[in-house]
Design a protein around this motif. Structure first.
Motif, mmCIF file in Angstrom:
data_model
loop_
_atom_site.group_PDB
_atom_site.id
_atom_site.type_symbol
_atom_site.label_atom_id
_atom_site.label_comp_id
_atom_site.label_asym_id
_atom_site.label_seq_id
_atom_site.Cartn_x
_atom_site.Cartn_y
_atom_site.Cartn_z
ATOM 1 N N ALA A 125 -46.508 45.417 -21.260
ATOM 2 C CA ALA A 125 -47.834 44.865 -20.578
ATOM 3 C C ALA A 125 -47.690 43.671 -21.498
ATOM 4 C CB ALA A 125 -48.980 45.491 -20.175
ATOM 5 N N LYS A 126 -48.057 42.500 -20.076
ATOM 6 C CA LYS A 126 -48.223 41.141 -20.223
ATOM 7 C C LYS A 126 -49.495 41.012 -20.985
ATOM 8 C CE LYS A 126 -48.516 36.163 -18.657
ATOM 9 N NZ LYS A 126 -48.087 35.652 -16.792
ATOM 10 N N PRO A 127 -49.695 39.666 -22.193
ATOM 11 C CA PRO A 127 -51.298 40.157 -22.898
ATOM 12 C C PRO A 127 -51.630 39.479 -21.445
ATOM 13 C CG PRO A 127 -49.282 38.597 -23.973
ATOM 14 C CD PRO A 127 -48.679 38.971 -22.482
ATOM 15 N N GLU A 128 -53.129 39.470 -21.589
ATOM 16 C CA GLU A 128 -54.284 39.384 -20.599
ATOM 17 C C GLU A 128 -55.429 38.594 -21.621
ATOM 18 O OE1 GLU A 128 -56.799 40.622 -17.056
ATOM 19 O OE2 GLU A 128 -55.342 41.336 -17.259
ATOM 20 N N ILE A 129 -55.971 37.505 -21.187
ATOM 21 C CA ILE A 129 -57.158 37.142 -22.173
ATOM 22 C C ILE A 129 -58.199 38.217 -21.144
ATOM 23 C CG2 ILE A 129 -58.648 35.641 -23.005
ATOM 24 C CD1 ILE A 129 -55.904 33.975 -23.719
ATOM 25 N N VAL A 130 -59.337 39.054 -21.196
ATOM 26 C CA VAL A 130 -59.823 39.668 -20.454
ATOM 27 C C VAL A 130 -61.294 39.114 -21.275
ATOM 28 C CG1 VAL A 130 -58.461 41.295 -20.131
ATOM 29 C CG2 VAL A 130 -60.312 41.808 -21.856
ATOM 30 N N ARG A 142 -64.915 33.420 -29.833
ATOM 31 C CA ARG A 142 -64.065 34.385 -29.421
ATOM 32 C C ARG A 142 -63.609 35.074 -28.574
ATOM 33 N NH1 ARG A 142 -69.115 38.607 -31.092
ATOM 34 N NH2 ARG A 142 -67.032 39.848 -31.107
ATOM 35 N N CYS A 143 -63.057 35.498 -28.357
ATOM 36 C CA CYS A 143 -61.965 36.162 -26.736
ATOM 37 C C CYS A 143 -61.782 37.712 -27.113
ATOM 38 C CB CYS A 143 -60.994 35.661 -26.710
ATOM 39 S SG CYS A 143 -59.314 35.709 -27.440
ATOM 40 N N ARG A 144 -61.299 38.882 -26.472
ATOM 41 C CA ARG A 144 -61.276 40.027 -26.579
ATOM 42 C C ARG A 144 -59.659 39.614 -25.657
ATOM 43 N NH1 ARG A 144 -64.498 43.628 -24.396
ATOM 44 N NH2 ARG A 144 -64.936 43.946 -27.137
ATOM 45 N N VAL A 145 -57.902 40.216 -26.522
ATOM 46 C CA VAL A 145 -56.607 39.996 -25.662
ATOM 47 C C VAL A 145 -56.116 41.250 -25.597
ATOM 48 C CG1 VAL A 145 -54.425 39.547 -25.923
ATOM 49 C CG2 VAL A 145 -56.882 37.701 -26.922
ATOM 50 N N THR A 146 -55.521 41.677 -24.309
ATOM 51 C CA THR A 146 -55.394 43.021 -24.544
ATOM 52 C C THR A 146 -53.533 43.247 -23.875
ATOM 53 O OG1 THR A 146 -55.054 43.145 -21.876
ATOM 54 C CG2 THR A 146 -56.864 44.088 -23.472
ATOM 55 N N ARG A 153 -59.657 36.254 -37.456
ATOM 56 C CA ARG A 153 -60.234 37.540 -37.298
ATOM 57 C C ARG A 153 -59.627 38.537 -35.863
ATOM 58 N NH1 ARG A 153 -64.793 41.332 -36.310
ATOM 59 N NH2 ARG A 153 -65.571 39.813 -34.820
ATOM 60 N N TYR A 154 -59.094 39.419 -36.210
ATOM 61 C CA TYR A 154 -58.768 40.126 -35.395
ATOM 62 C C TYR A 154 -59.511 41.393 -35.990
ATOM 63 C CZ TYR A 154 -55.988 35.996 -35.130
ATOM 64 O OH TYR A 154 -55.245 34.381 -35.414
ATOM 65 N N ASP A 155 -60.169 42.656 -34.298
ATOM 66 C CA ASP A 155 -60.408 43.732 -35.005
ATOM 67 C C ASP A 155 -59.792 44.116 -34.306
ATOM 68 O OD1 ASP A 155 -62.796 43.623 -32.224
ATOM 69 O OD2 ASP A 155 -64.423 43.067 -33.985
ATOM 70 N N GLU A 156 -60.544 46.228 -34.397
ATOM 71 C CA GLU A 156 -58.942 46.839 -33.429
ATOM 72 C C GLU A 156 -60.481 47.154 -32.547
ATOM 73 O OE1 GLU A 156 -63.677 48.281 -35.726
ATOM 74 O OE2 GLU A 156 -61.381 47.252 -36.159
ATOM 75 N N ASP A 157 -60.952 46.882 -31.557
ATOM 76 C CA ASP A 157 -61.284 46.625 -30.229
ATOM 77 C C ASP A 157 -60.792 45.052 -29.641
ATOM 78 O OD1 ASP A 157 -63.516 48.272 -30.392
ATOM 79 O OD2 ASP A 157 -65.159 47.162 -31.148
ATOM 80 N N LYS A 158 -59.742 44.575 -30.414
ATOM 81 C CA LYS A 158 -58.945 43.492 -30.250
ATOM 82 C C LYS A 158 -59.807 42.508 -29.587
ATOM 83 C CE LYS A 158 -55.668 46.632 -27.756
ATOM 84 N NZ LYS A 158 -55.691 47.550 -27.018
ATOM 85 N N VAL A 159 -60.510 41.903 -29.679
ATOM 86 C CA VAL A 159 -61.170 40.997 -30.376
ATOM 87 C C VAL A 159 -61.043 39.888 -31.380
ATOM 88 C CG1 VAL A 159 -63.952 40.227 -30.741
ATOM 89 C CG2 VAL A 159 -63.305 41.970 -29.727
ATOM 90 N N CYS A 160 -60.743 38.541 -31.290
ATOM 91 C CA CYS A 160 -60.037 37.736 -31.487
ATOM 92 C C CYS A 160 -61.319 36.437 -31.831
ATOM 93 C CB CYS A 160 -58.749 36.633 -31.111
ATOM 94 S SG CYS A 160 -57.756 38.028 -30.802
ATOM 95 N N GLU A 161 -61.329 36.107 -33.480
ATOM 96 C CA GLU A 161 -62.642 35.265 -32.929
ATOM 97 C C GLU A 161 -62.212 34.220 -34.271
ATOM 98 O OE1 GLU A 161 -67.490 35.267 -34.275
ATOM 99 O OE2 GLU A 161 -65.375 36.219 -36.187
#
Length: 117
Positions: free
Chosen positions: A21-26, A43-47, A72-80
């Protein structure tokens, strides 16, 4: 789809490679106005699958982890991205880019630094 493969040690789940699946910034980062000397946070969330590699850019220059820049990158796919002690020179465009073998995506915002009076 997921397949089970039997091995002497038990069953192992194997993913079909066609599930890419192509990355998506949700969750998009928001523009920031920060006082000089303060800390800016984006902050952003990437899938995506496989898990995308995420890079941040300041005026199109790759940001690397340092005392001033924290990534920072966490297990919830949140990047900061955290920028400490911002100065007027940090007024710039901030871009986040996510890449995996299925594709890439990016988004851009601004950081504006307000001078102390």
């Amino acid at each position: 789809w997921v397949a089970l493969c039997q091995r002497p040690s038990g069953f192992t789940m194997v993913r079909d490679v066609s599930e890419k699946a192509k990355p998506e910034i949700v969750l998009l980062p928001e523009p920031a106005v920060v006082l000089e000397g303060d800390t800016a946070r984006f902050r952003c969330r990437v899938t995506g699958y496989p898990v995308p590699k995420v890079n941040w850019y300041l005026n199109k220059q790759l940001i690397r982890k340092s005392k001033r820049f924290r990534l920072r990158y966490d297990e919830d796919k949140v990047c900061e991205l955290v920028i400490k002690e911002v100065s007027a020179a940090d007024s710039a465009s901030i871009m986040v880019k996510a890449v995996n073998i299925a594709g890439e995506t990016s988004t851009e915002d601004e950081i504006r630094i307000a001078a102390l009076r």
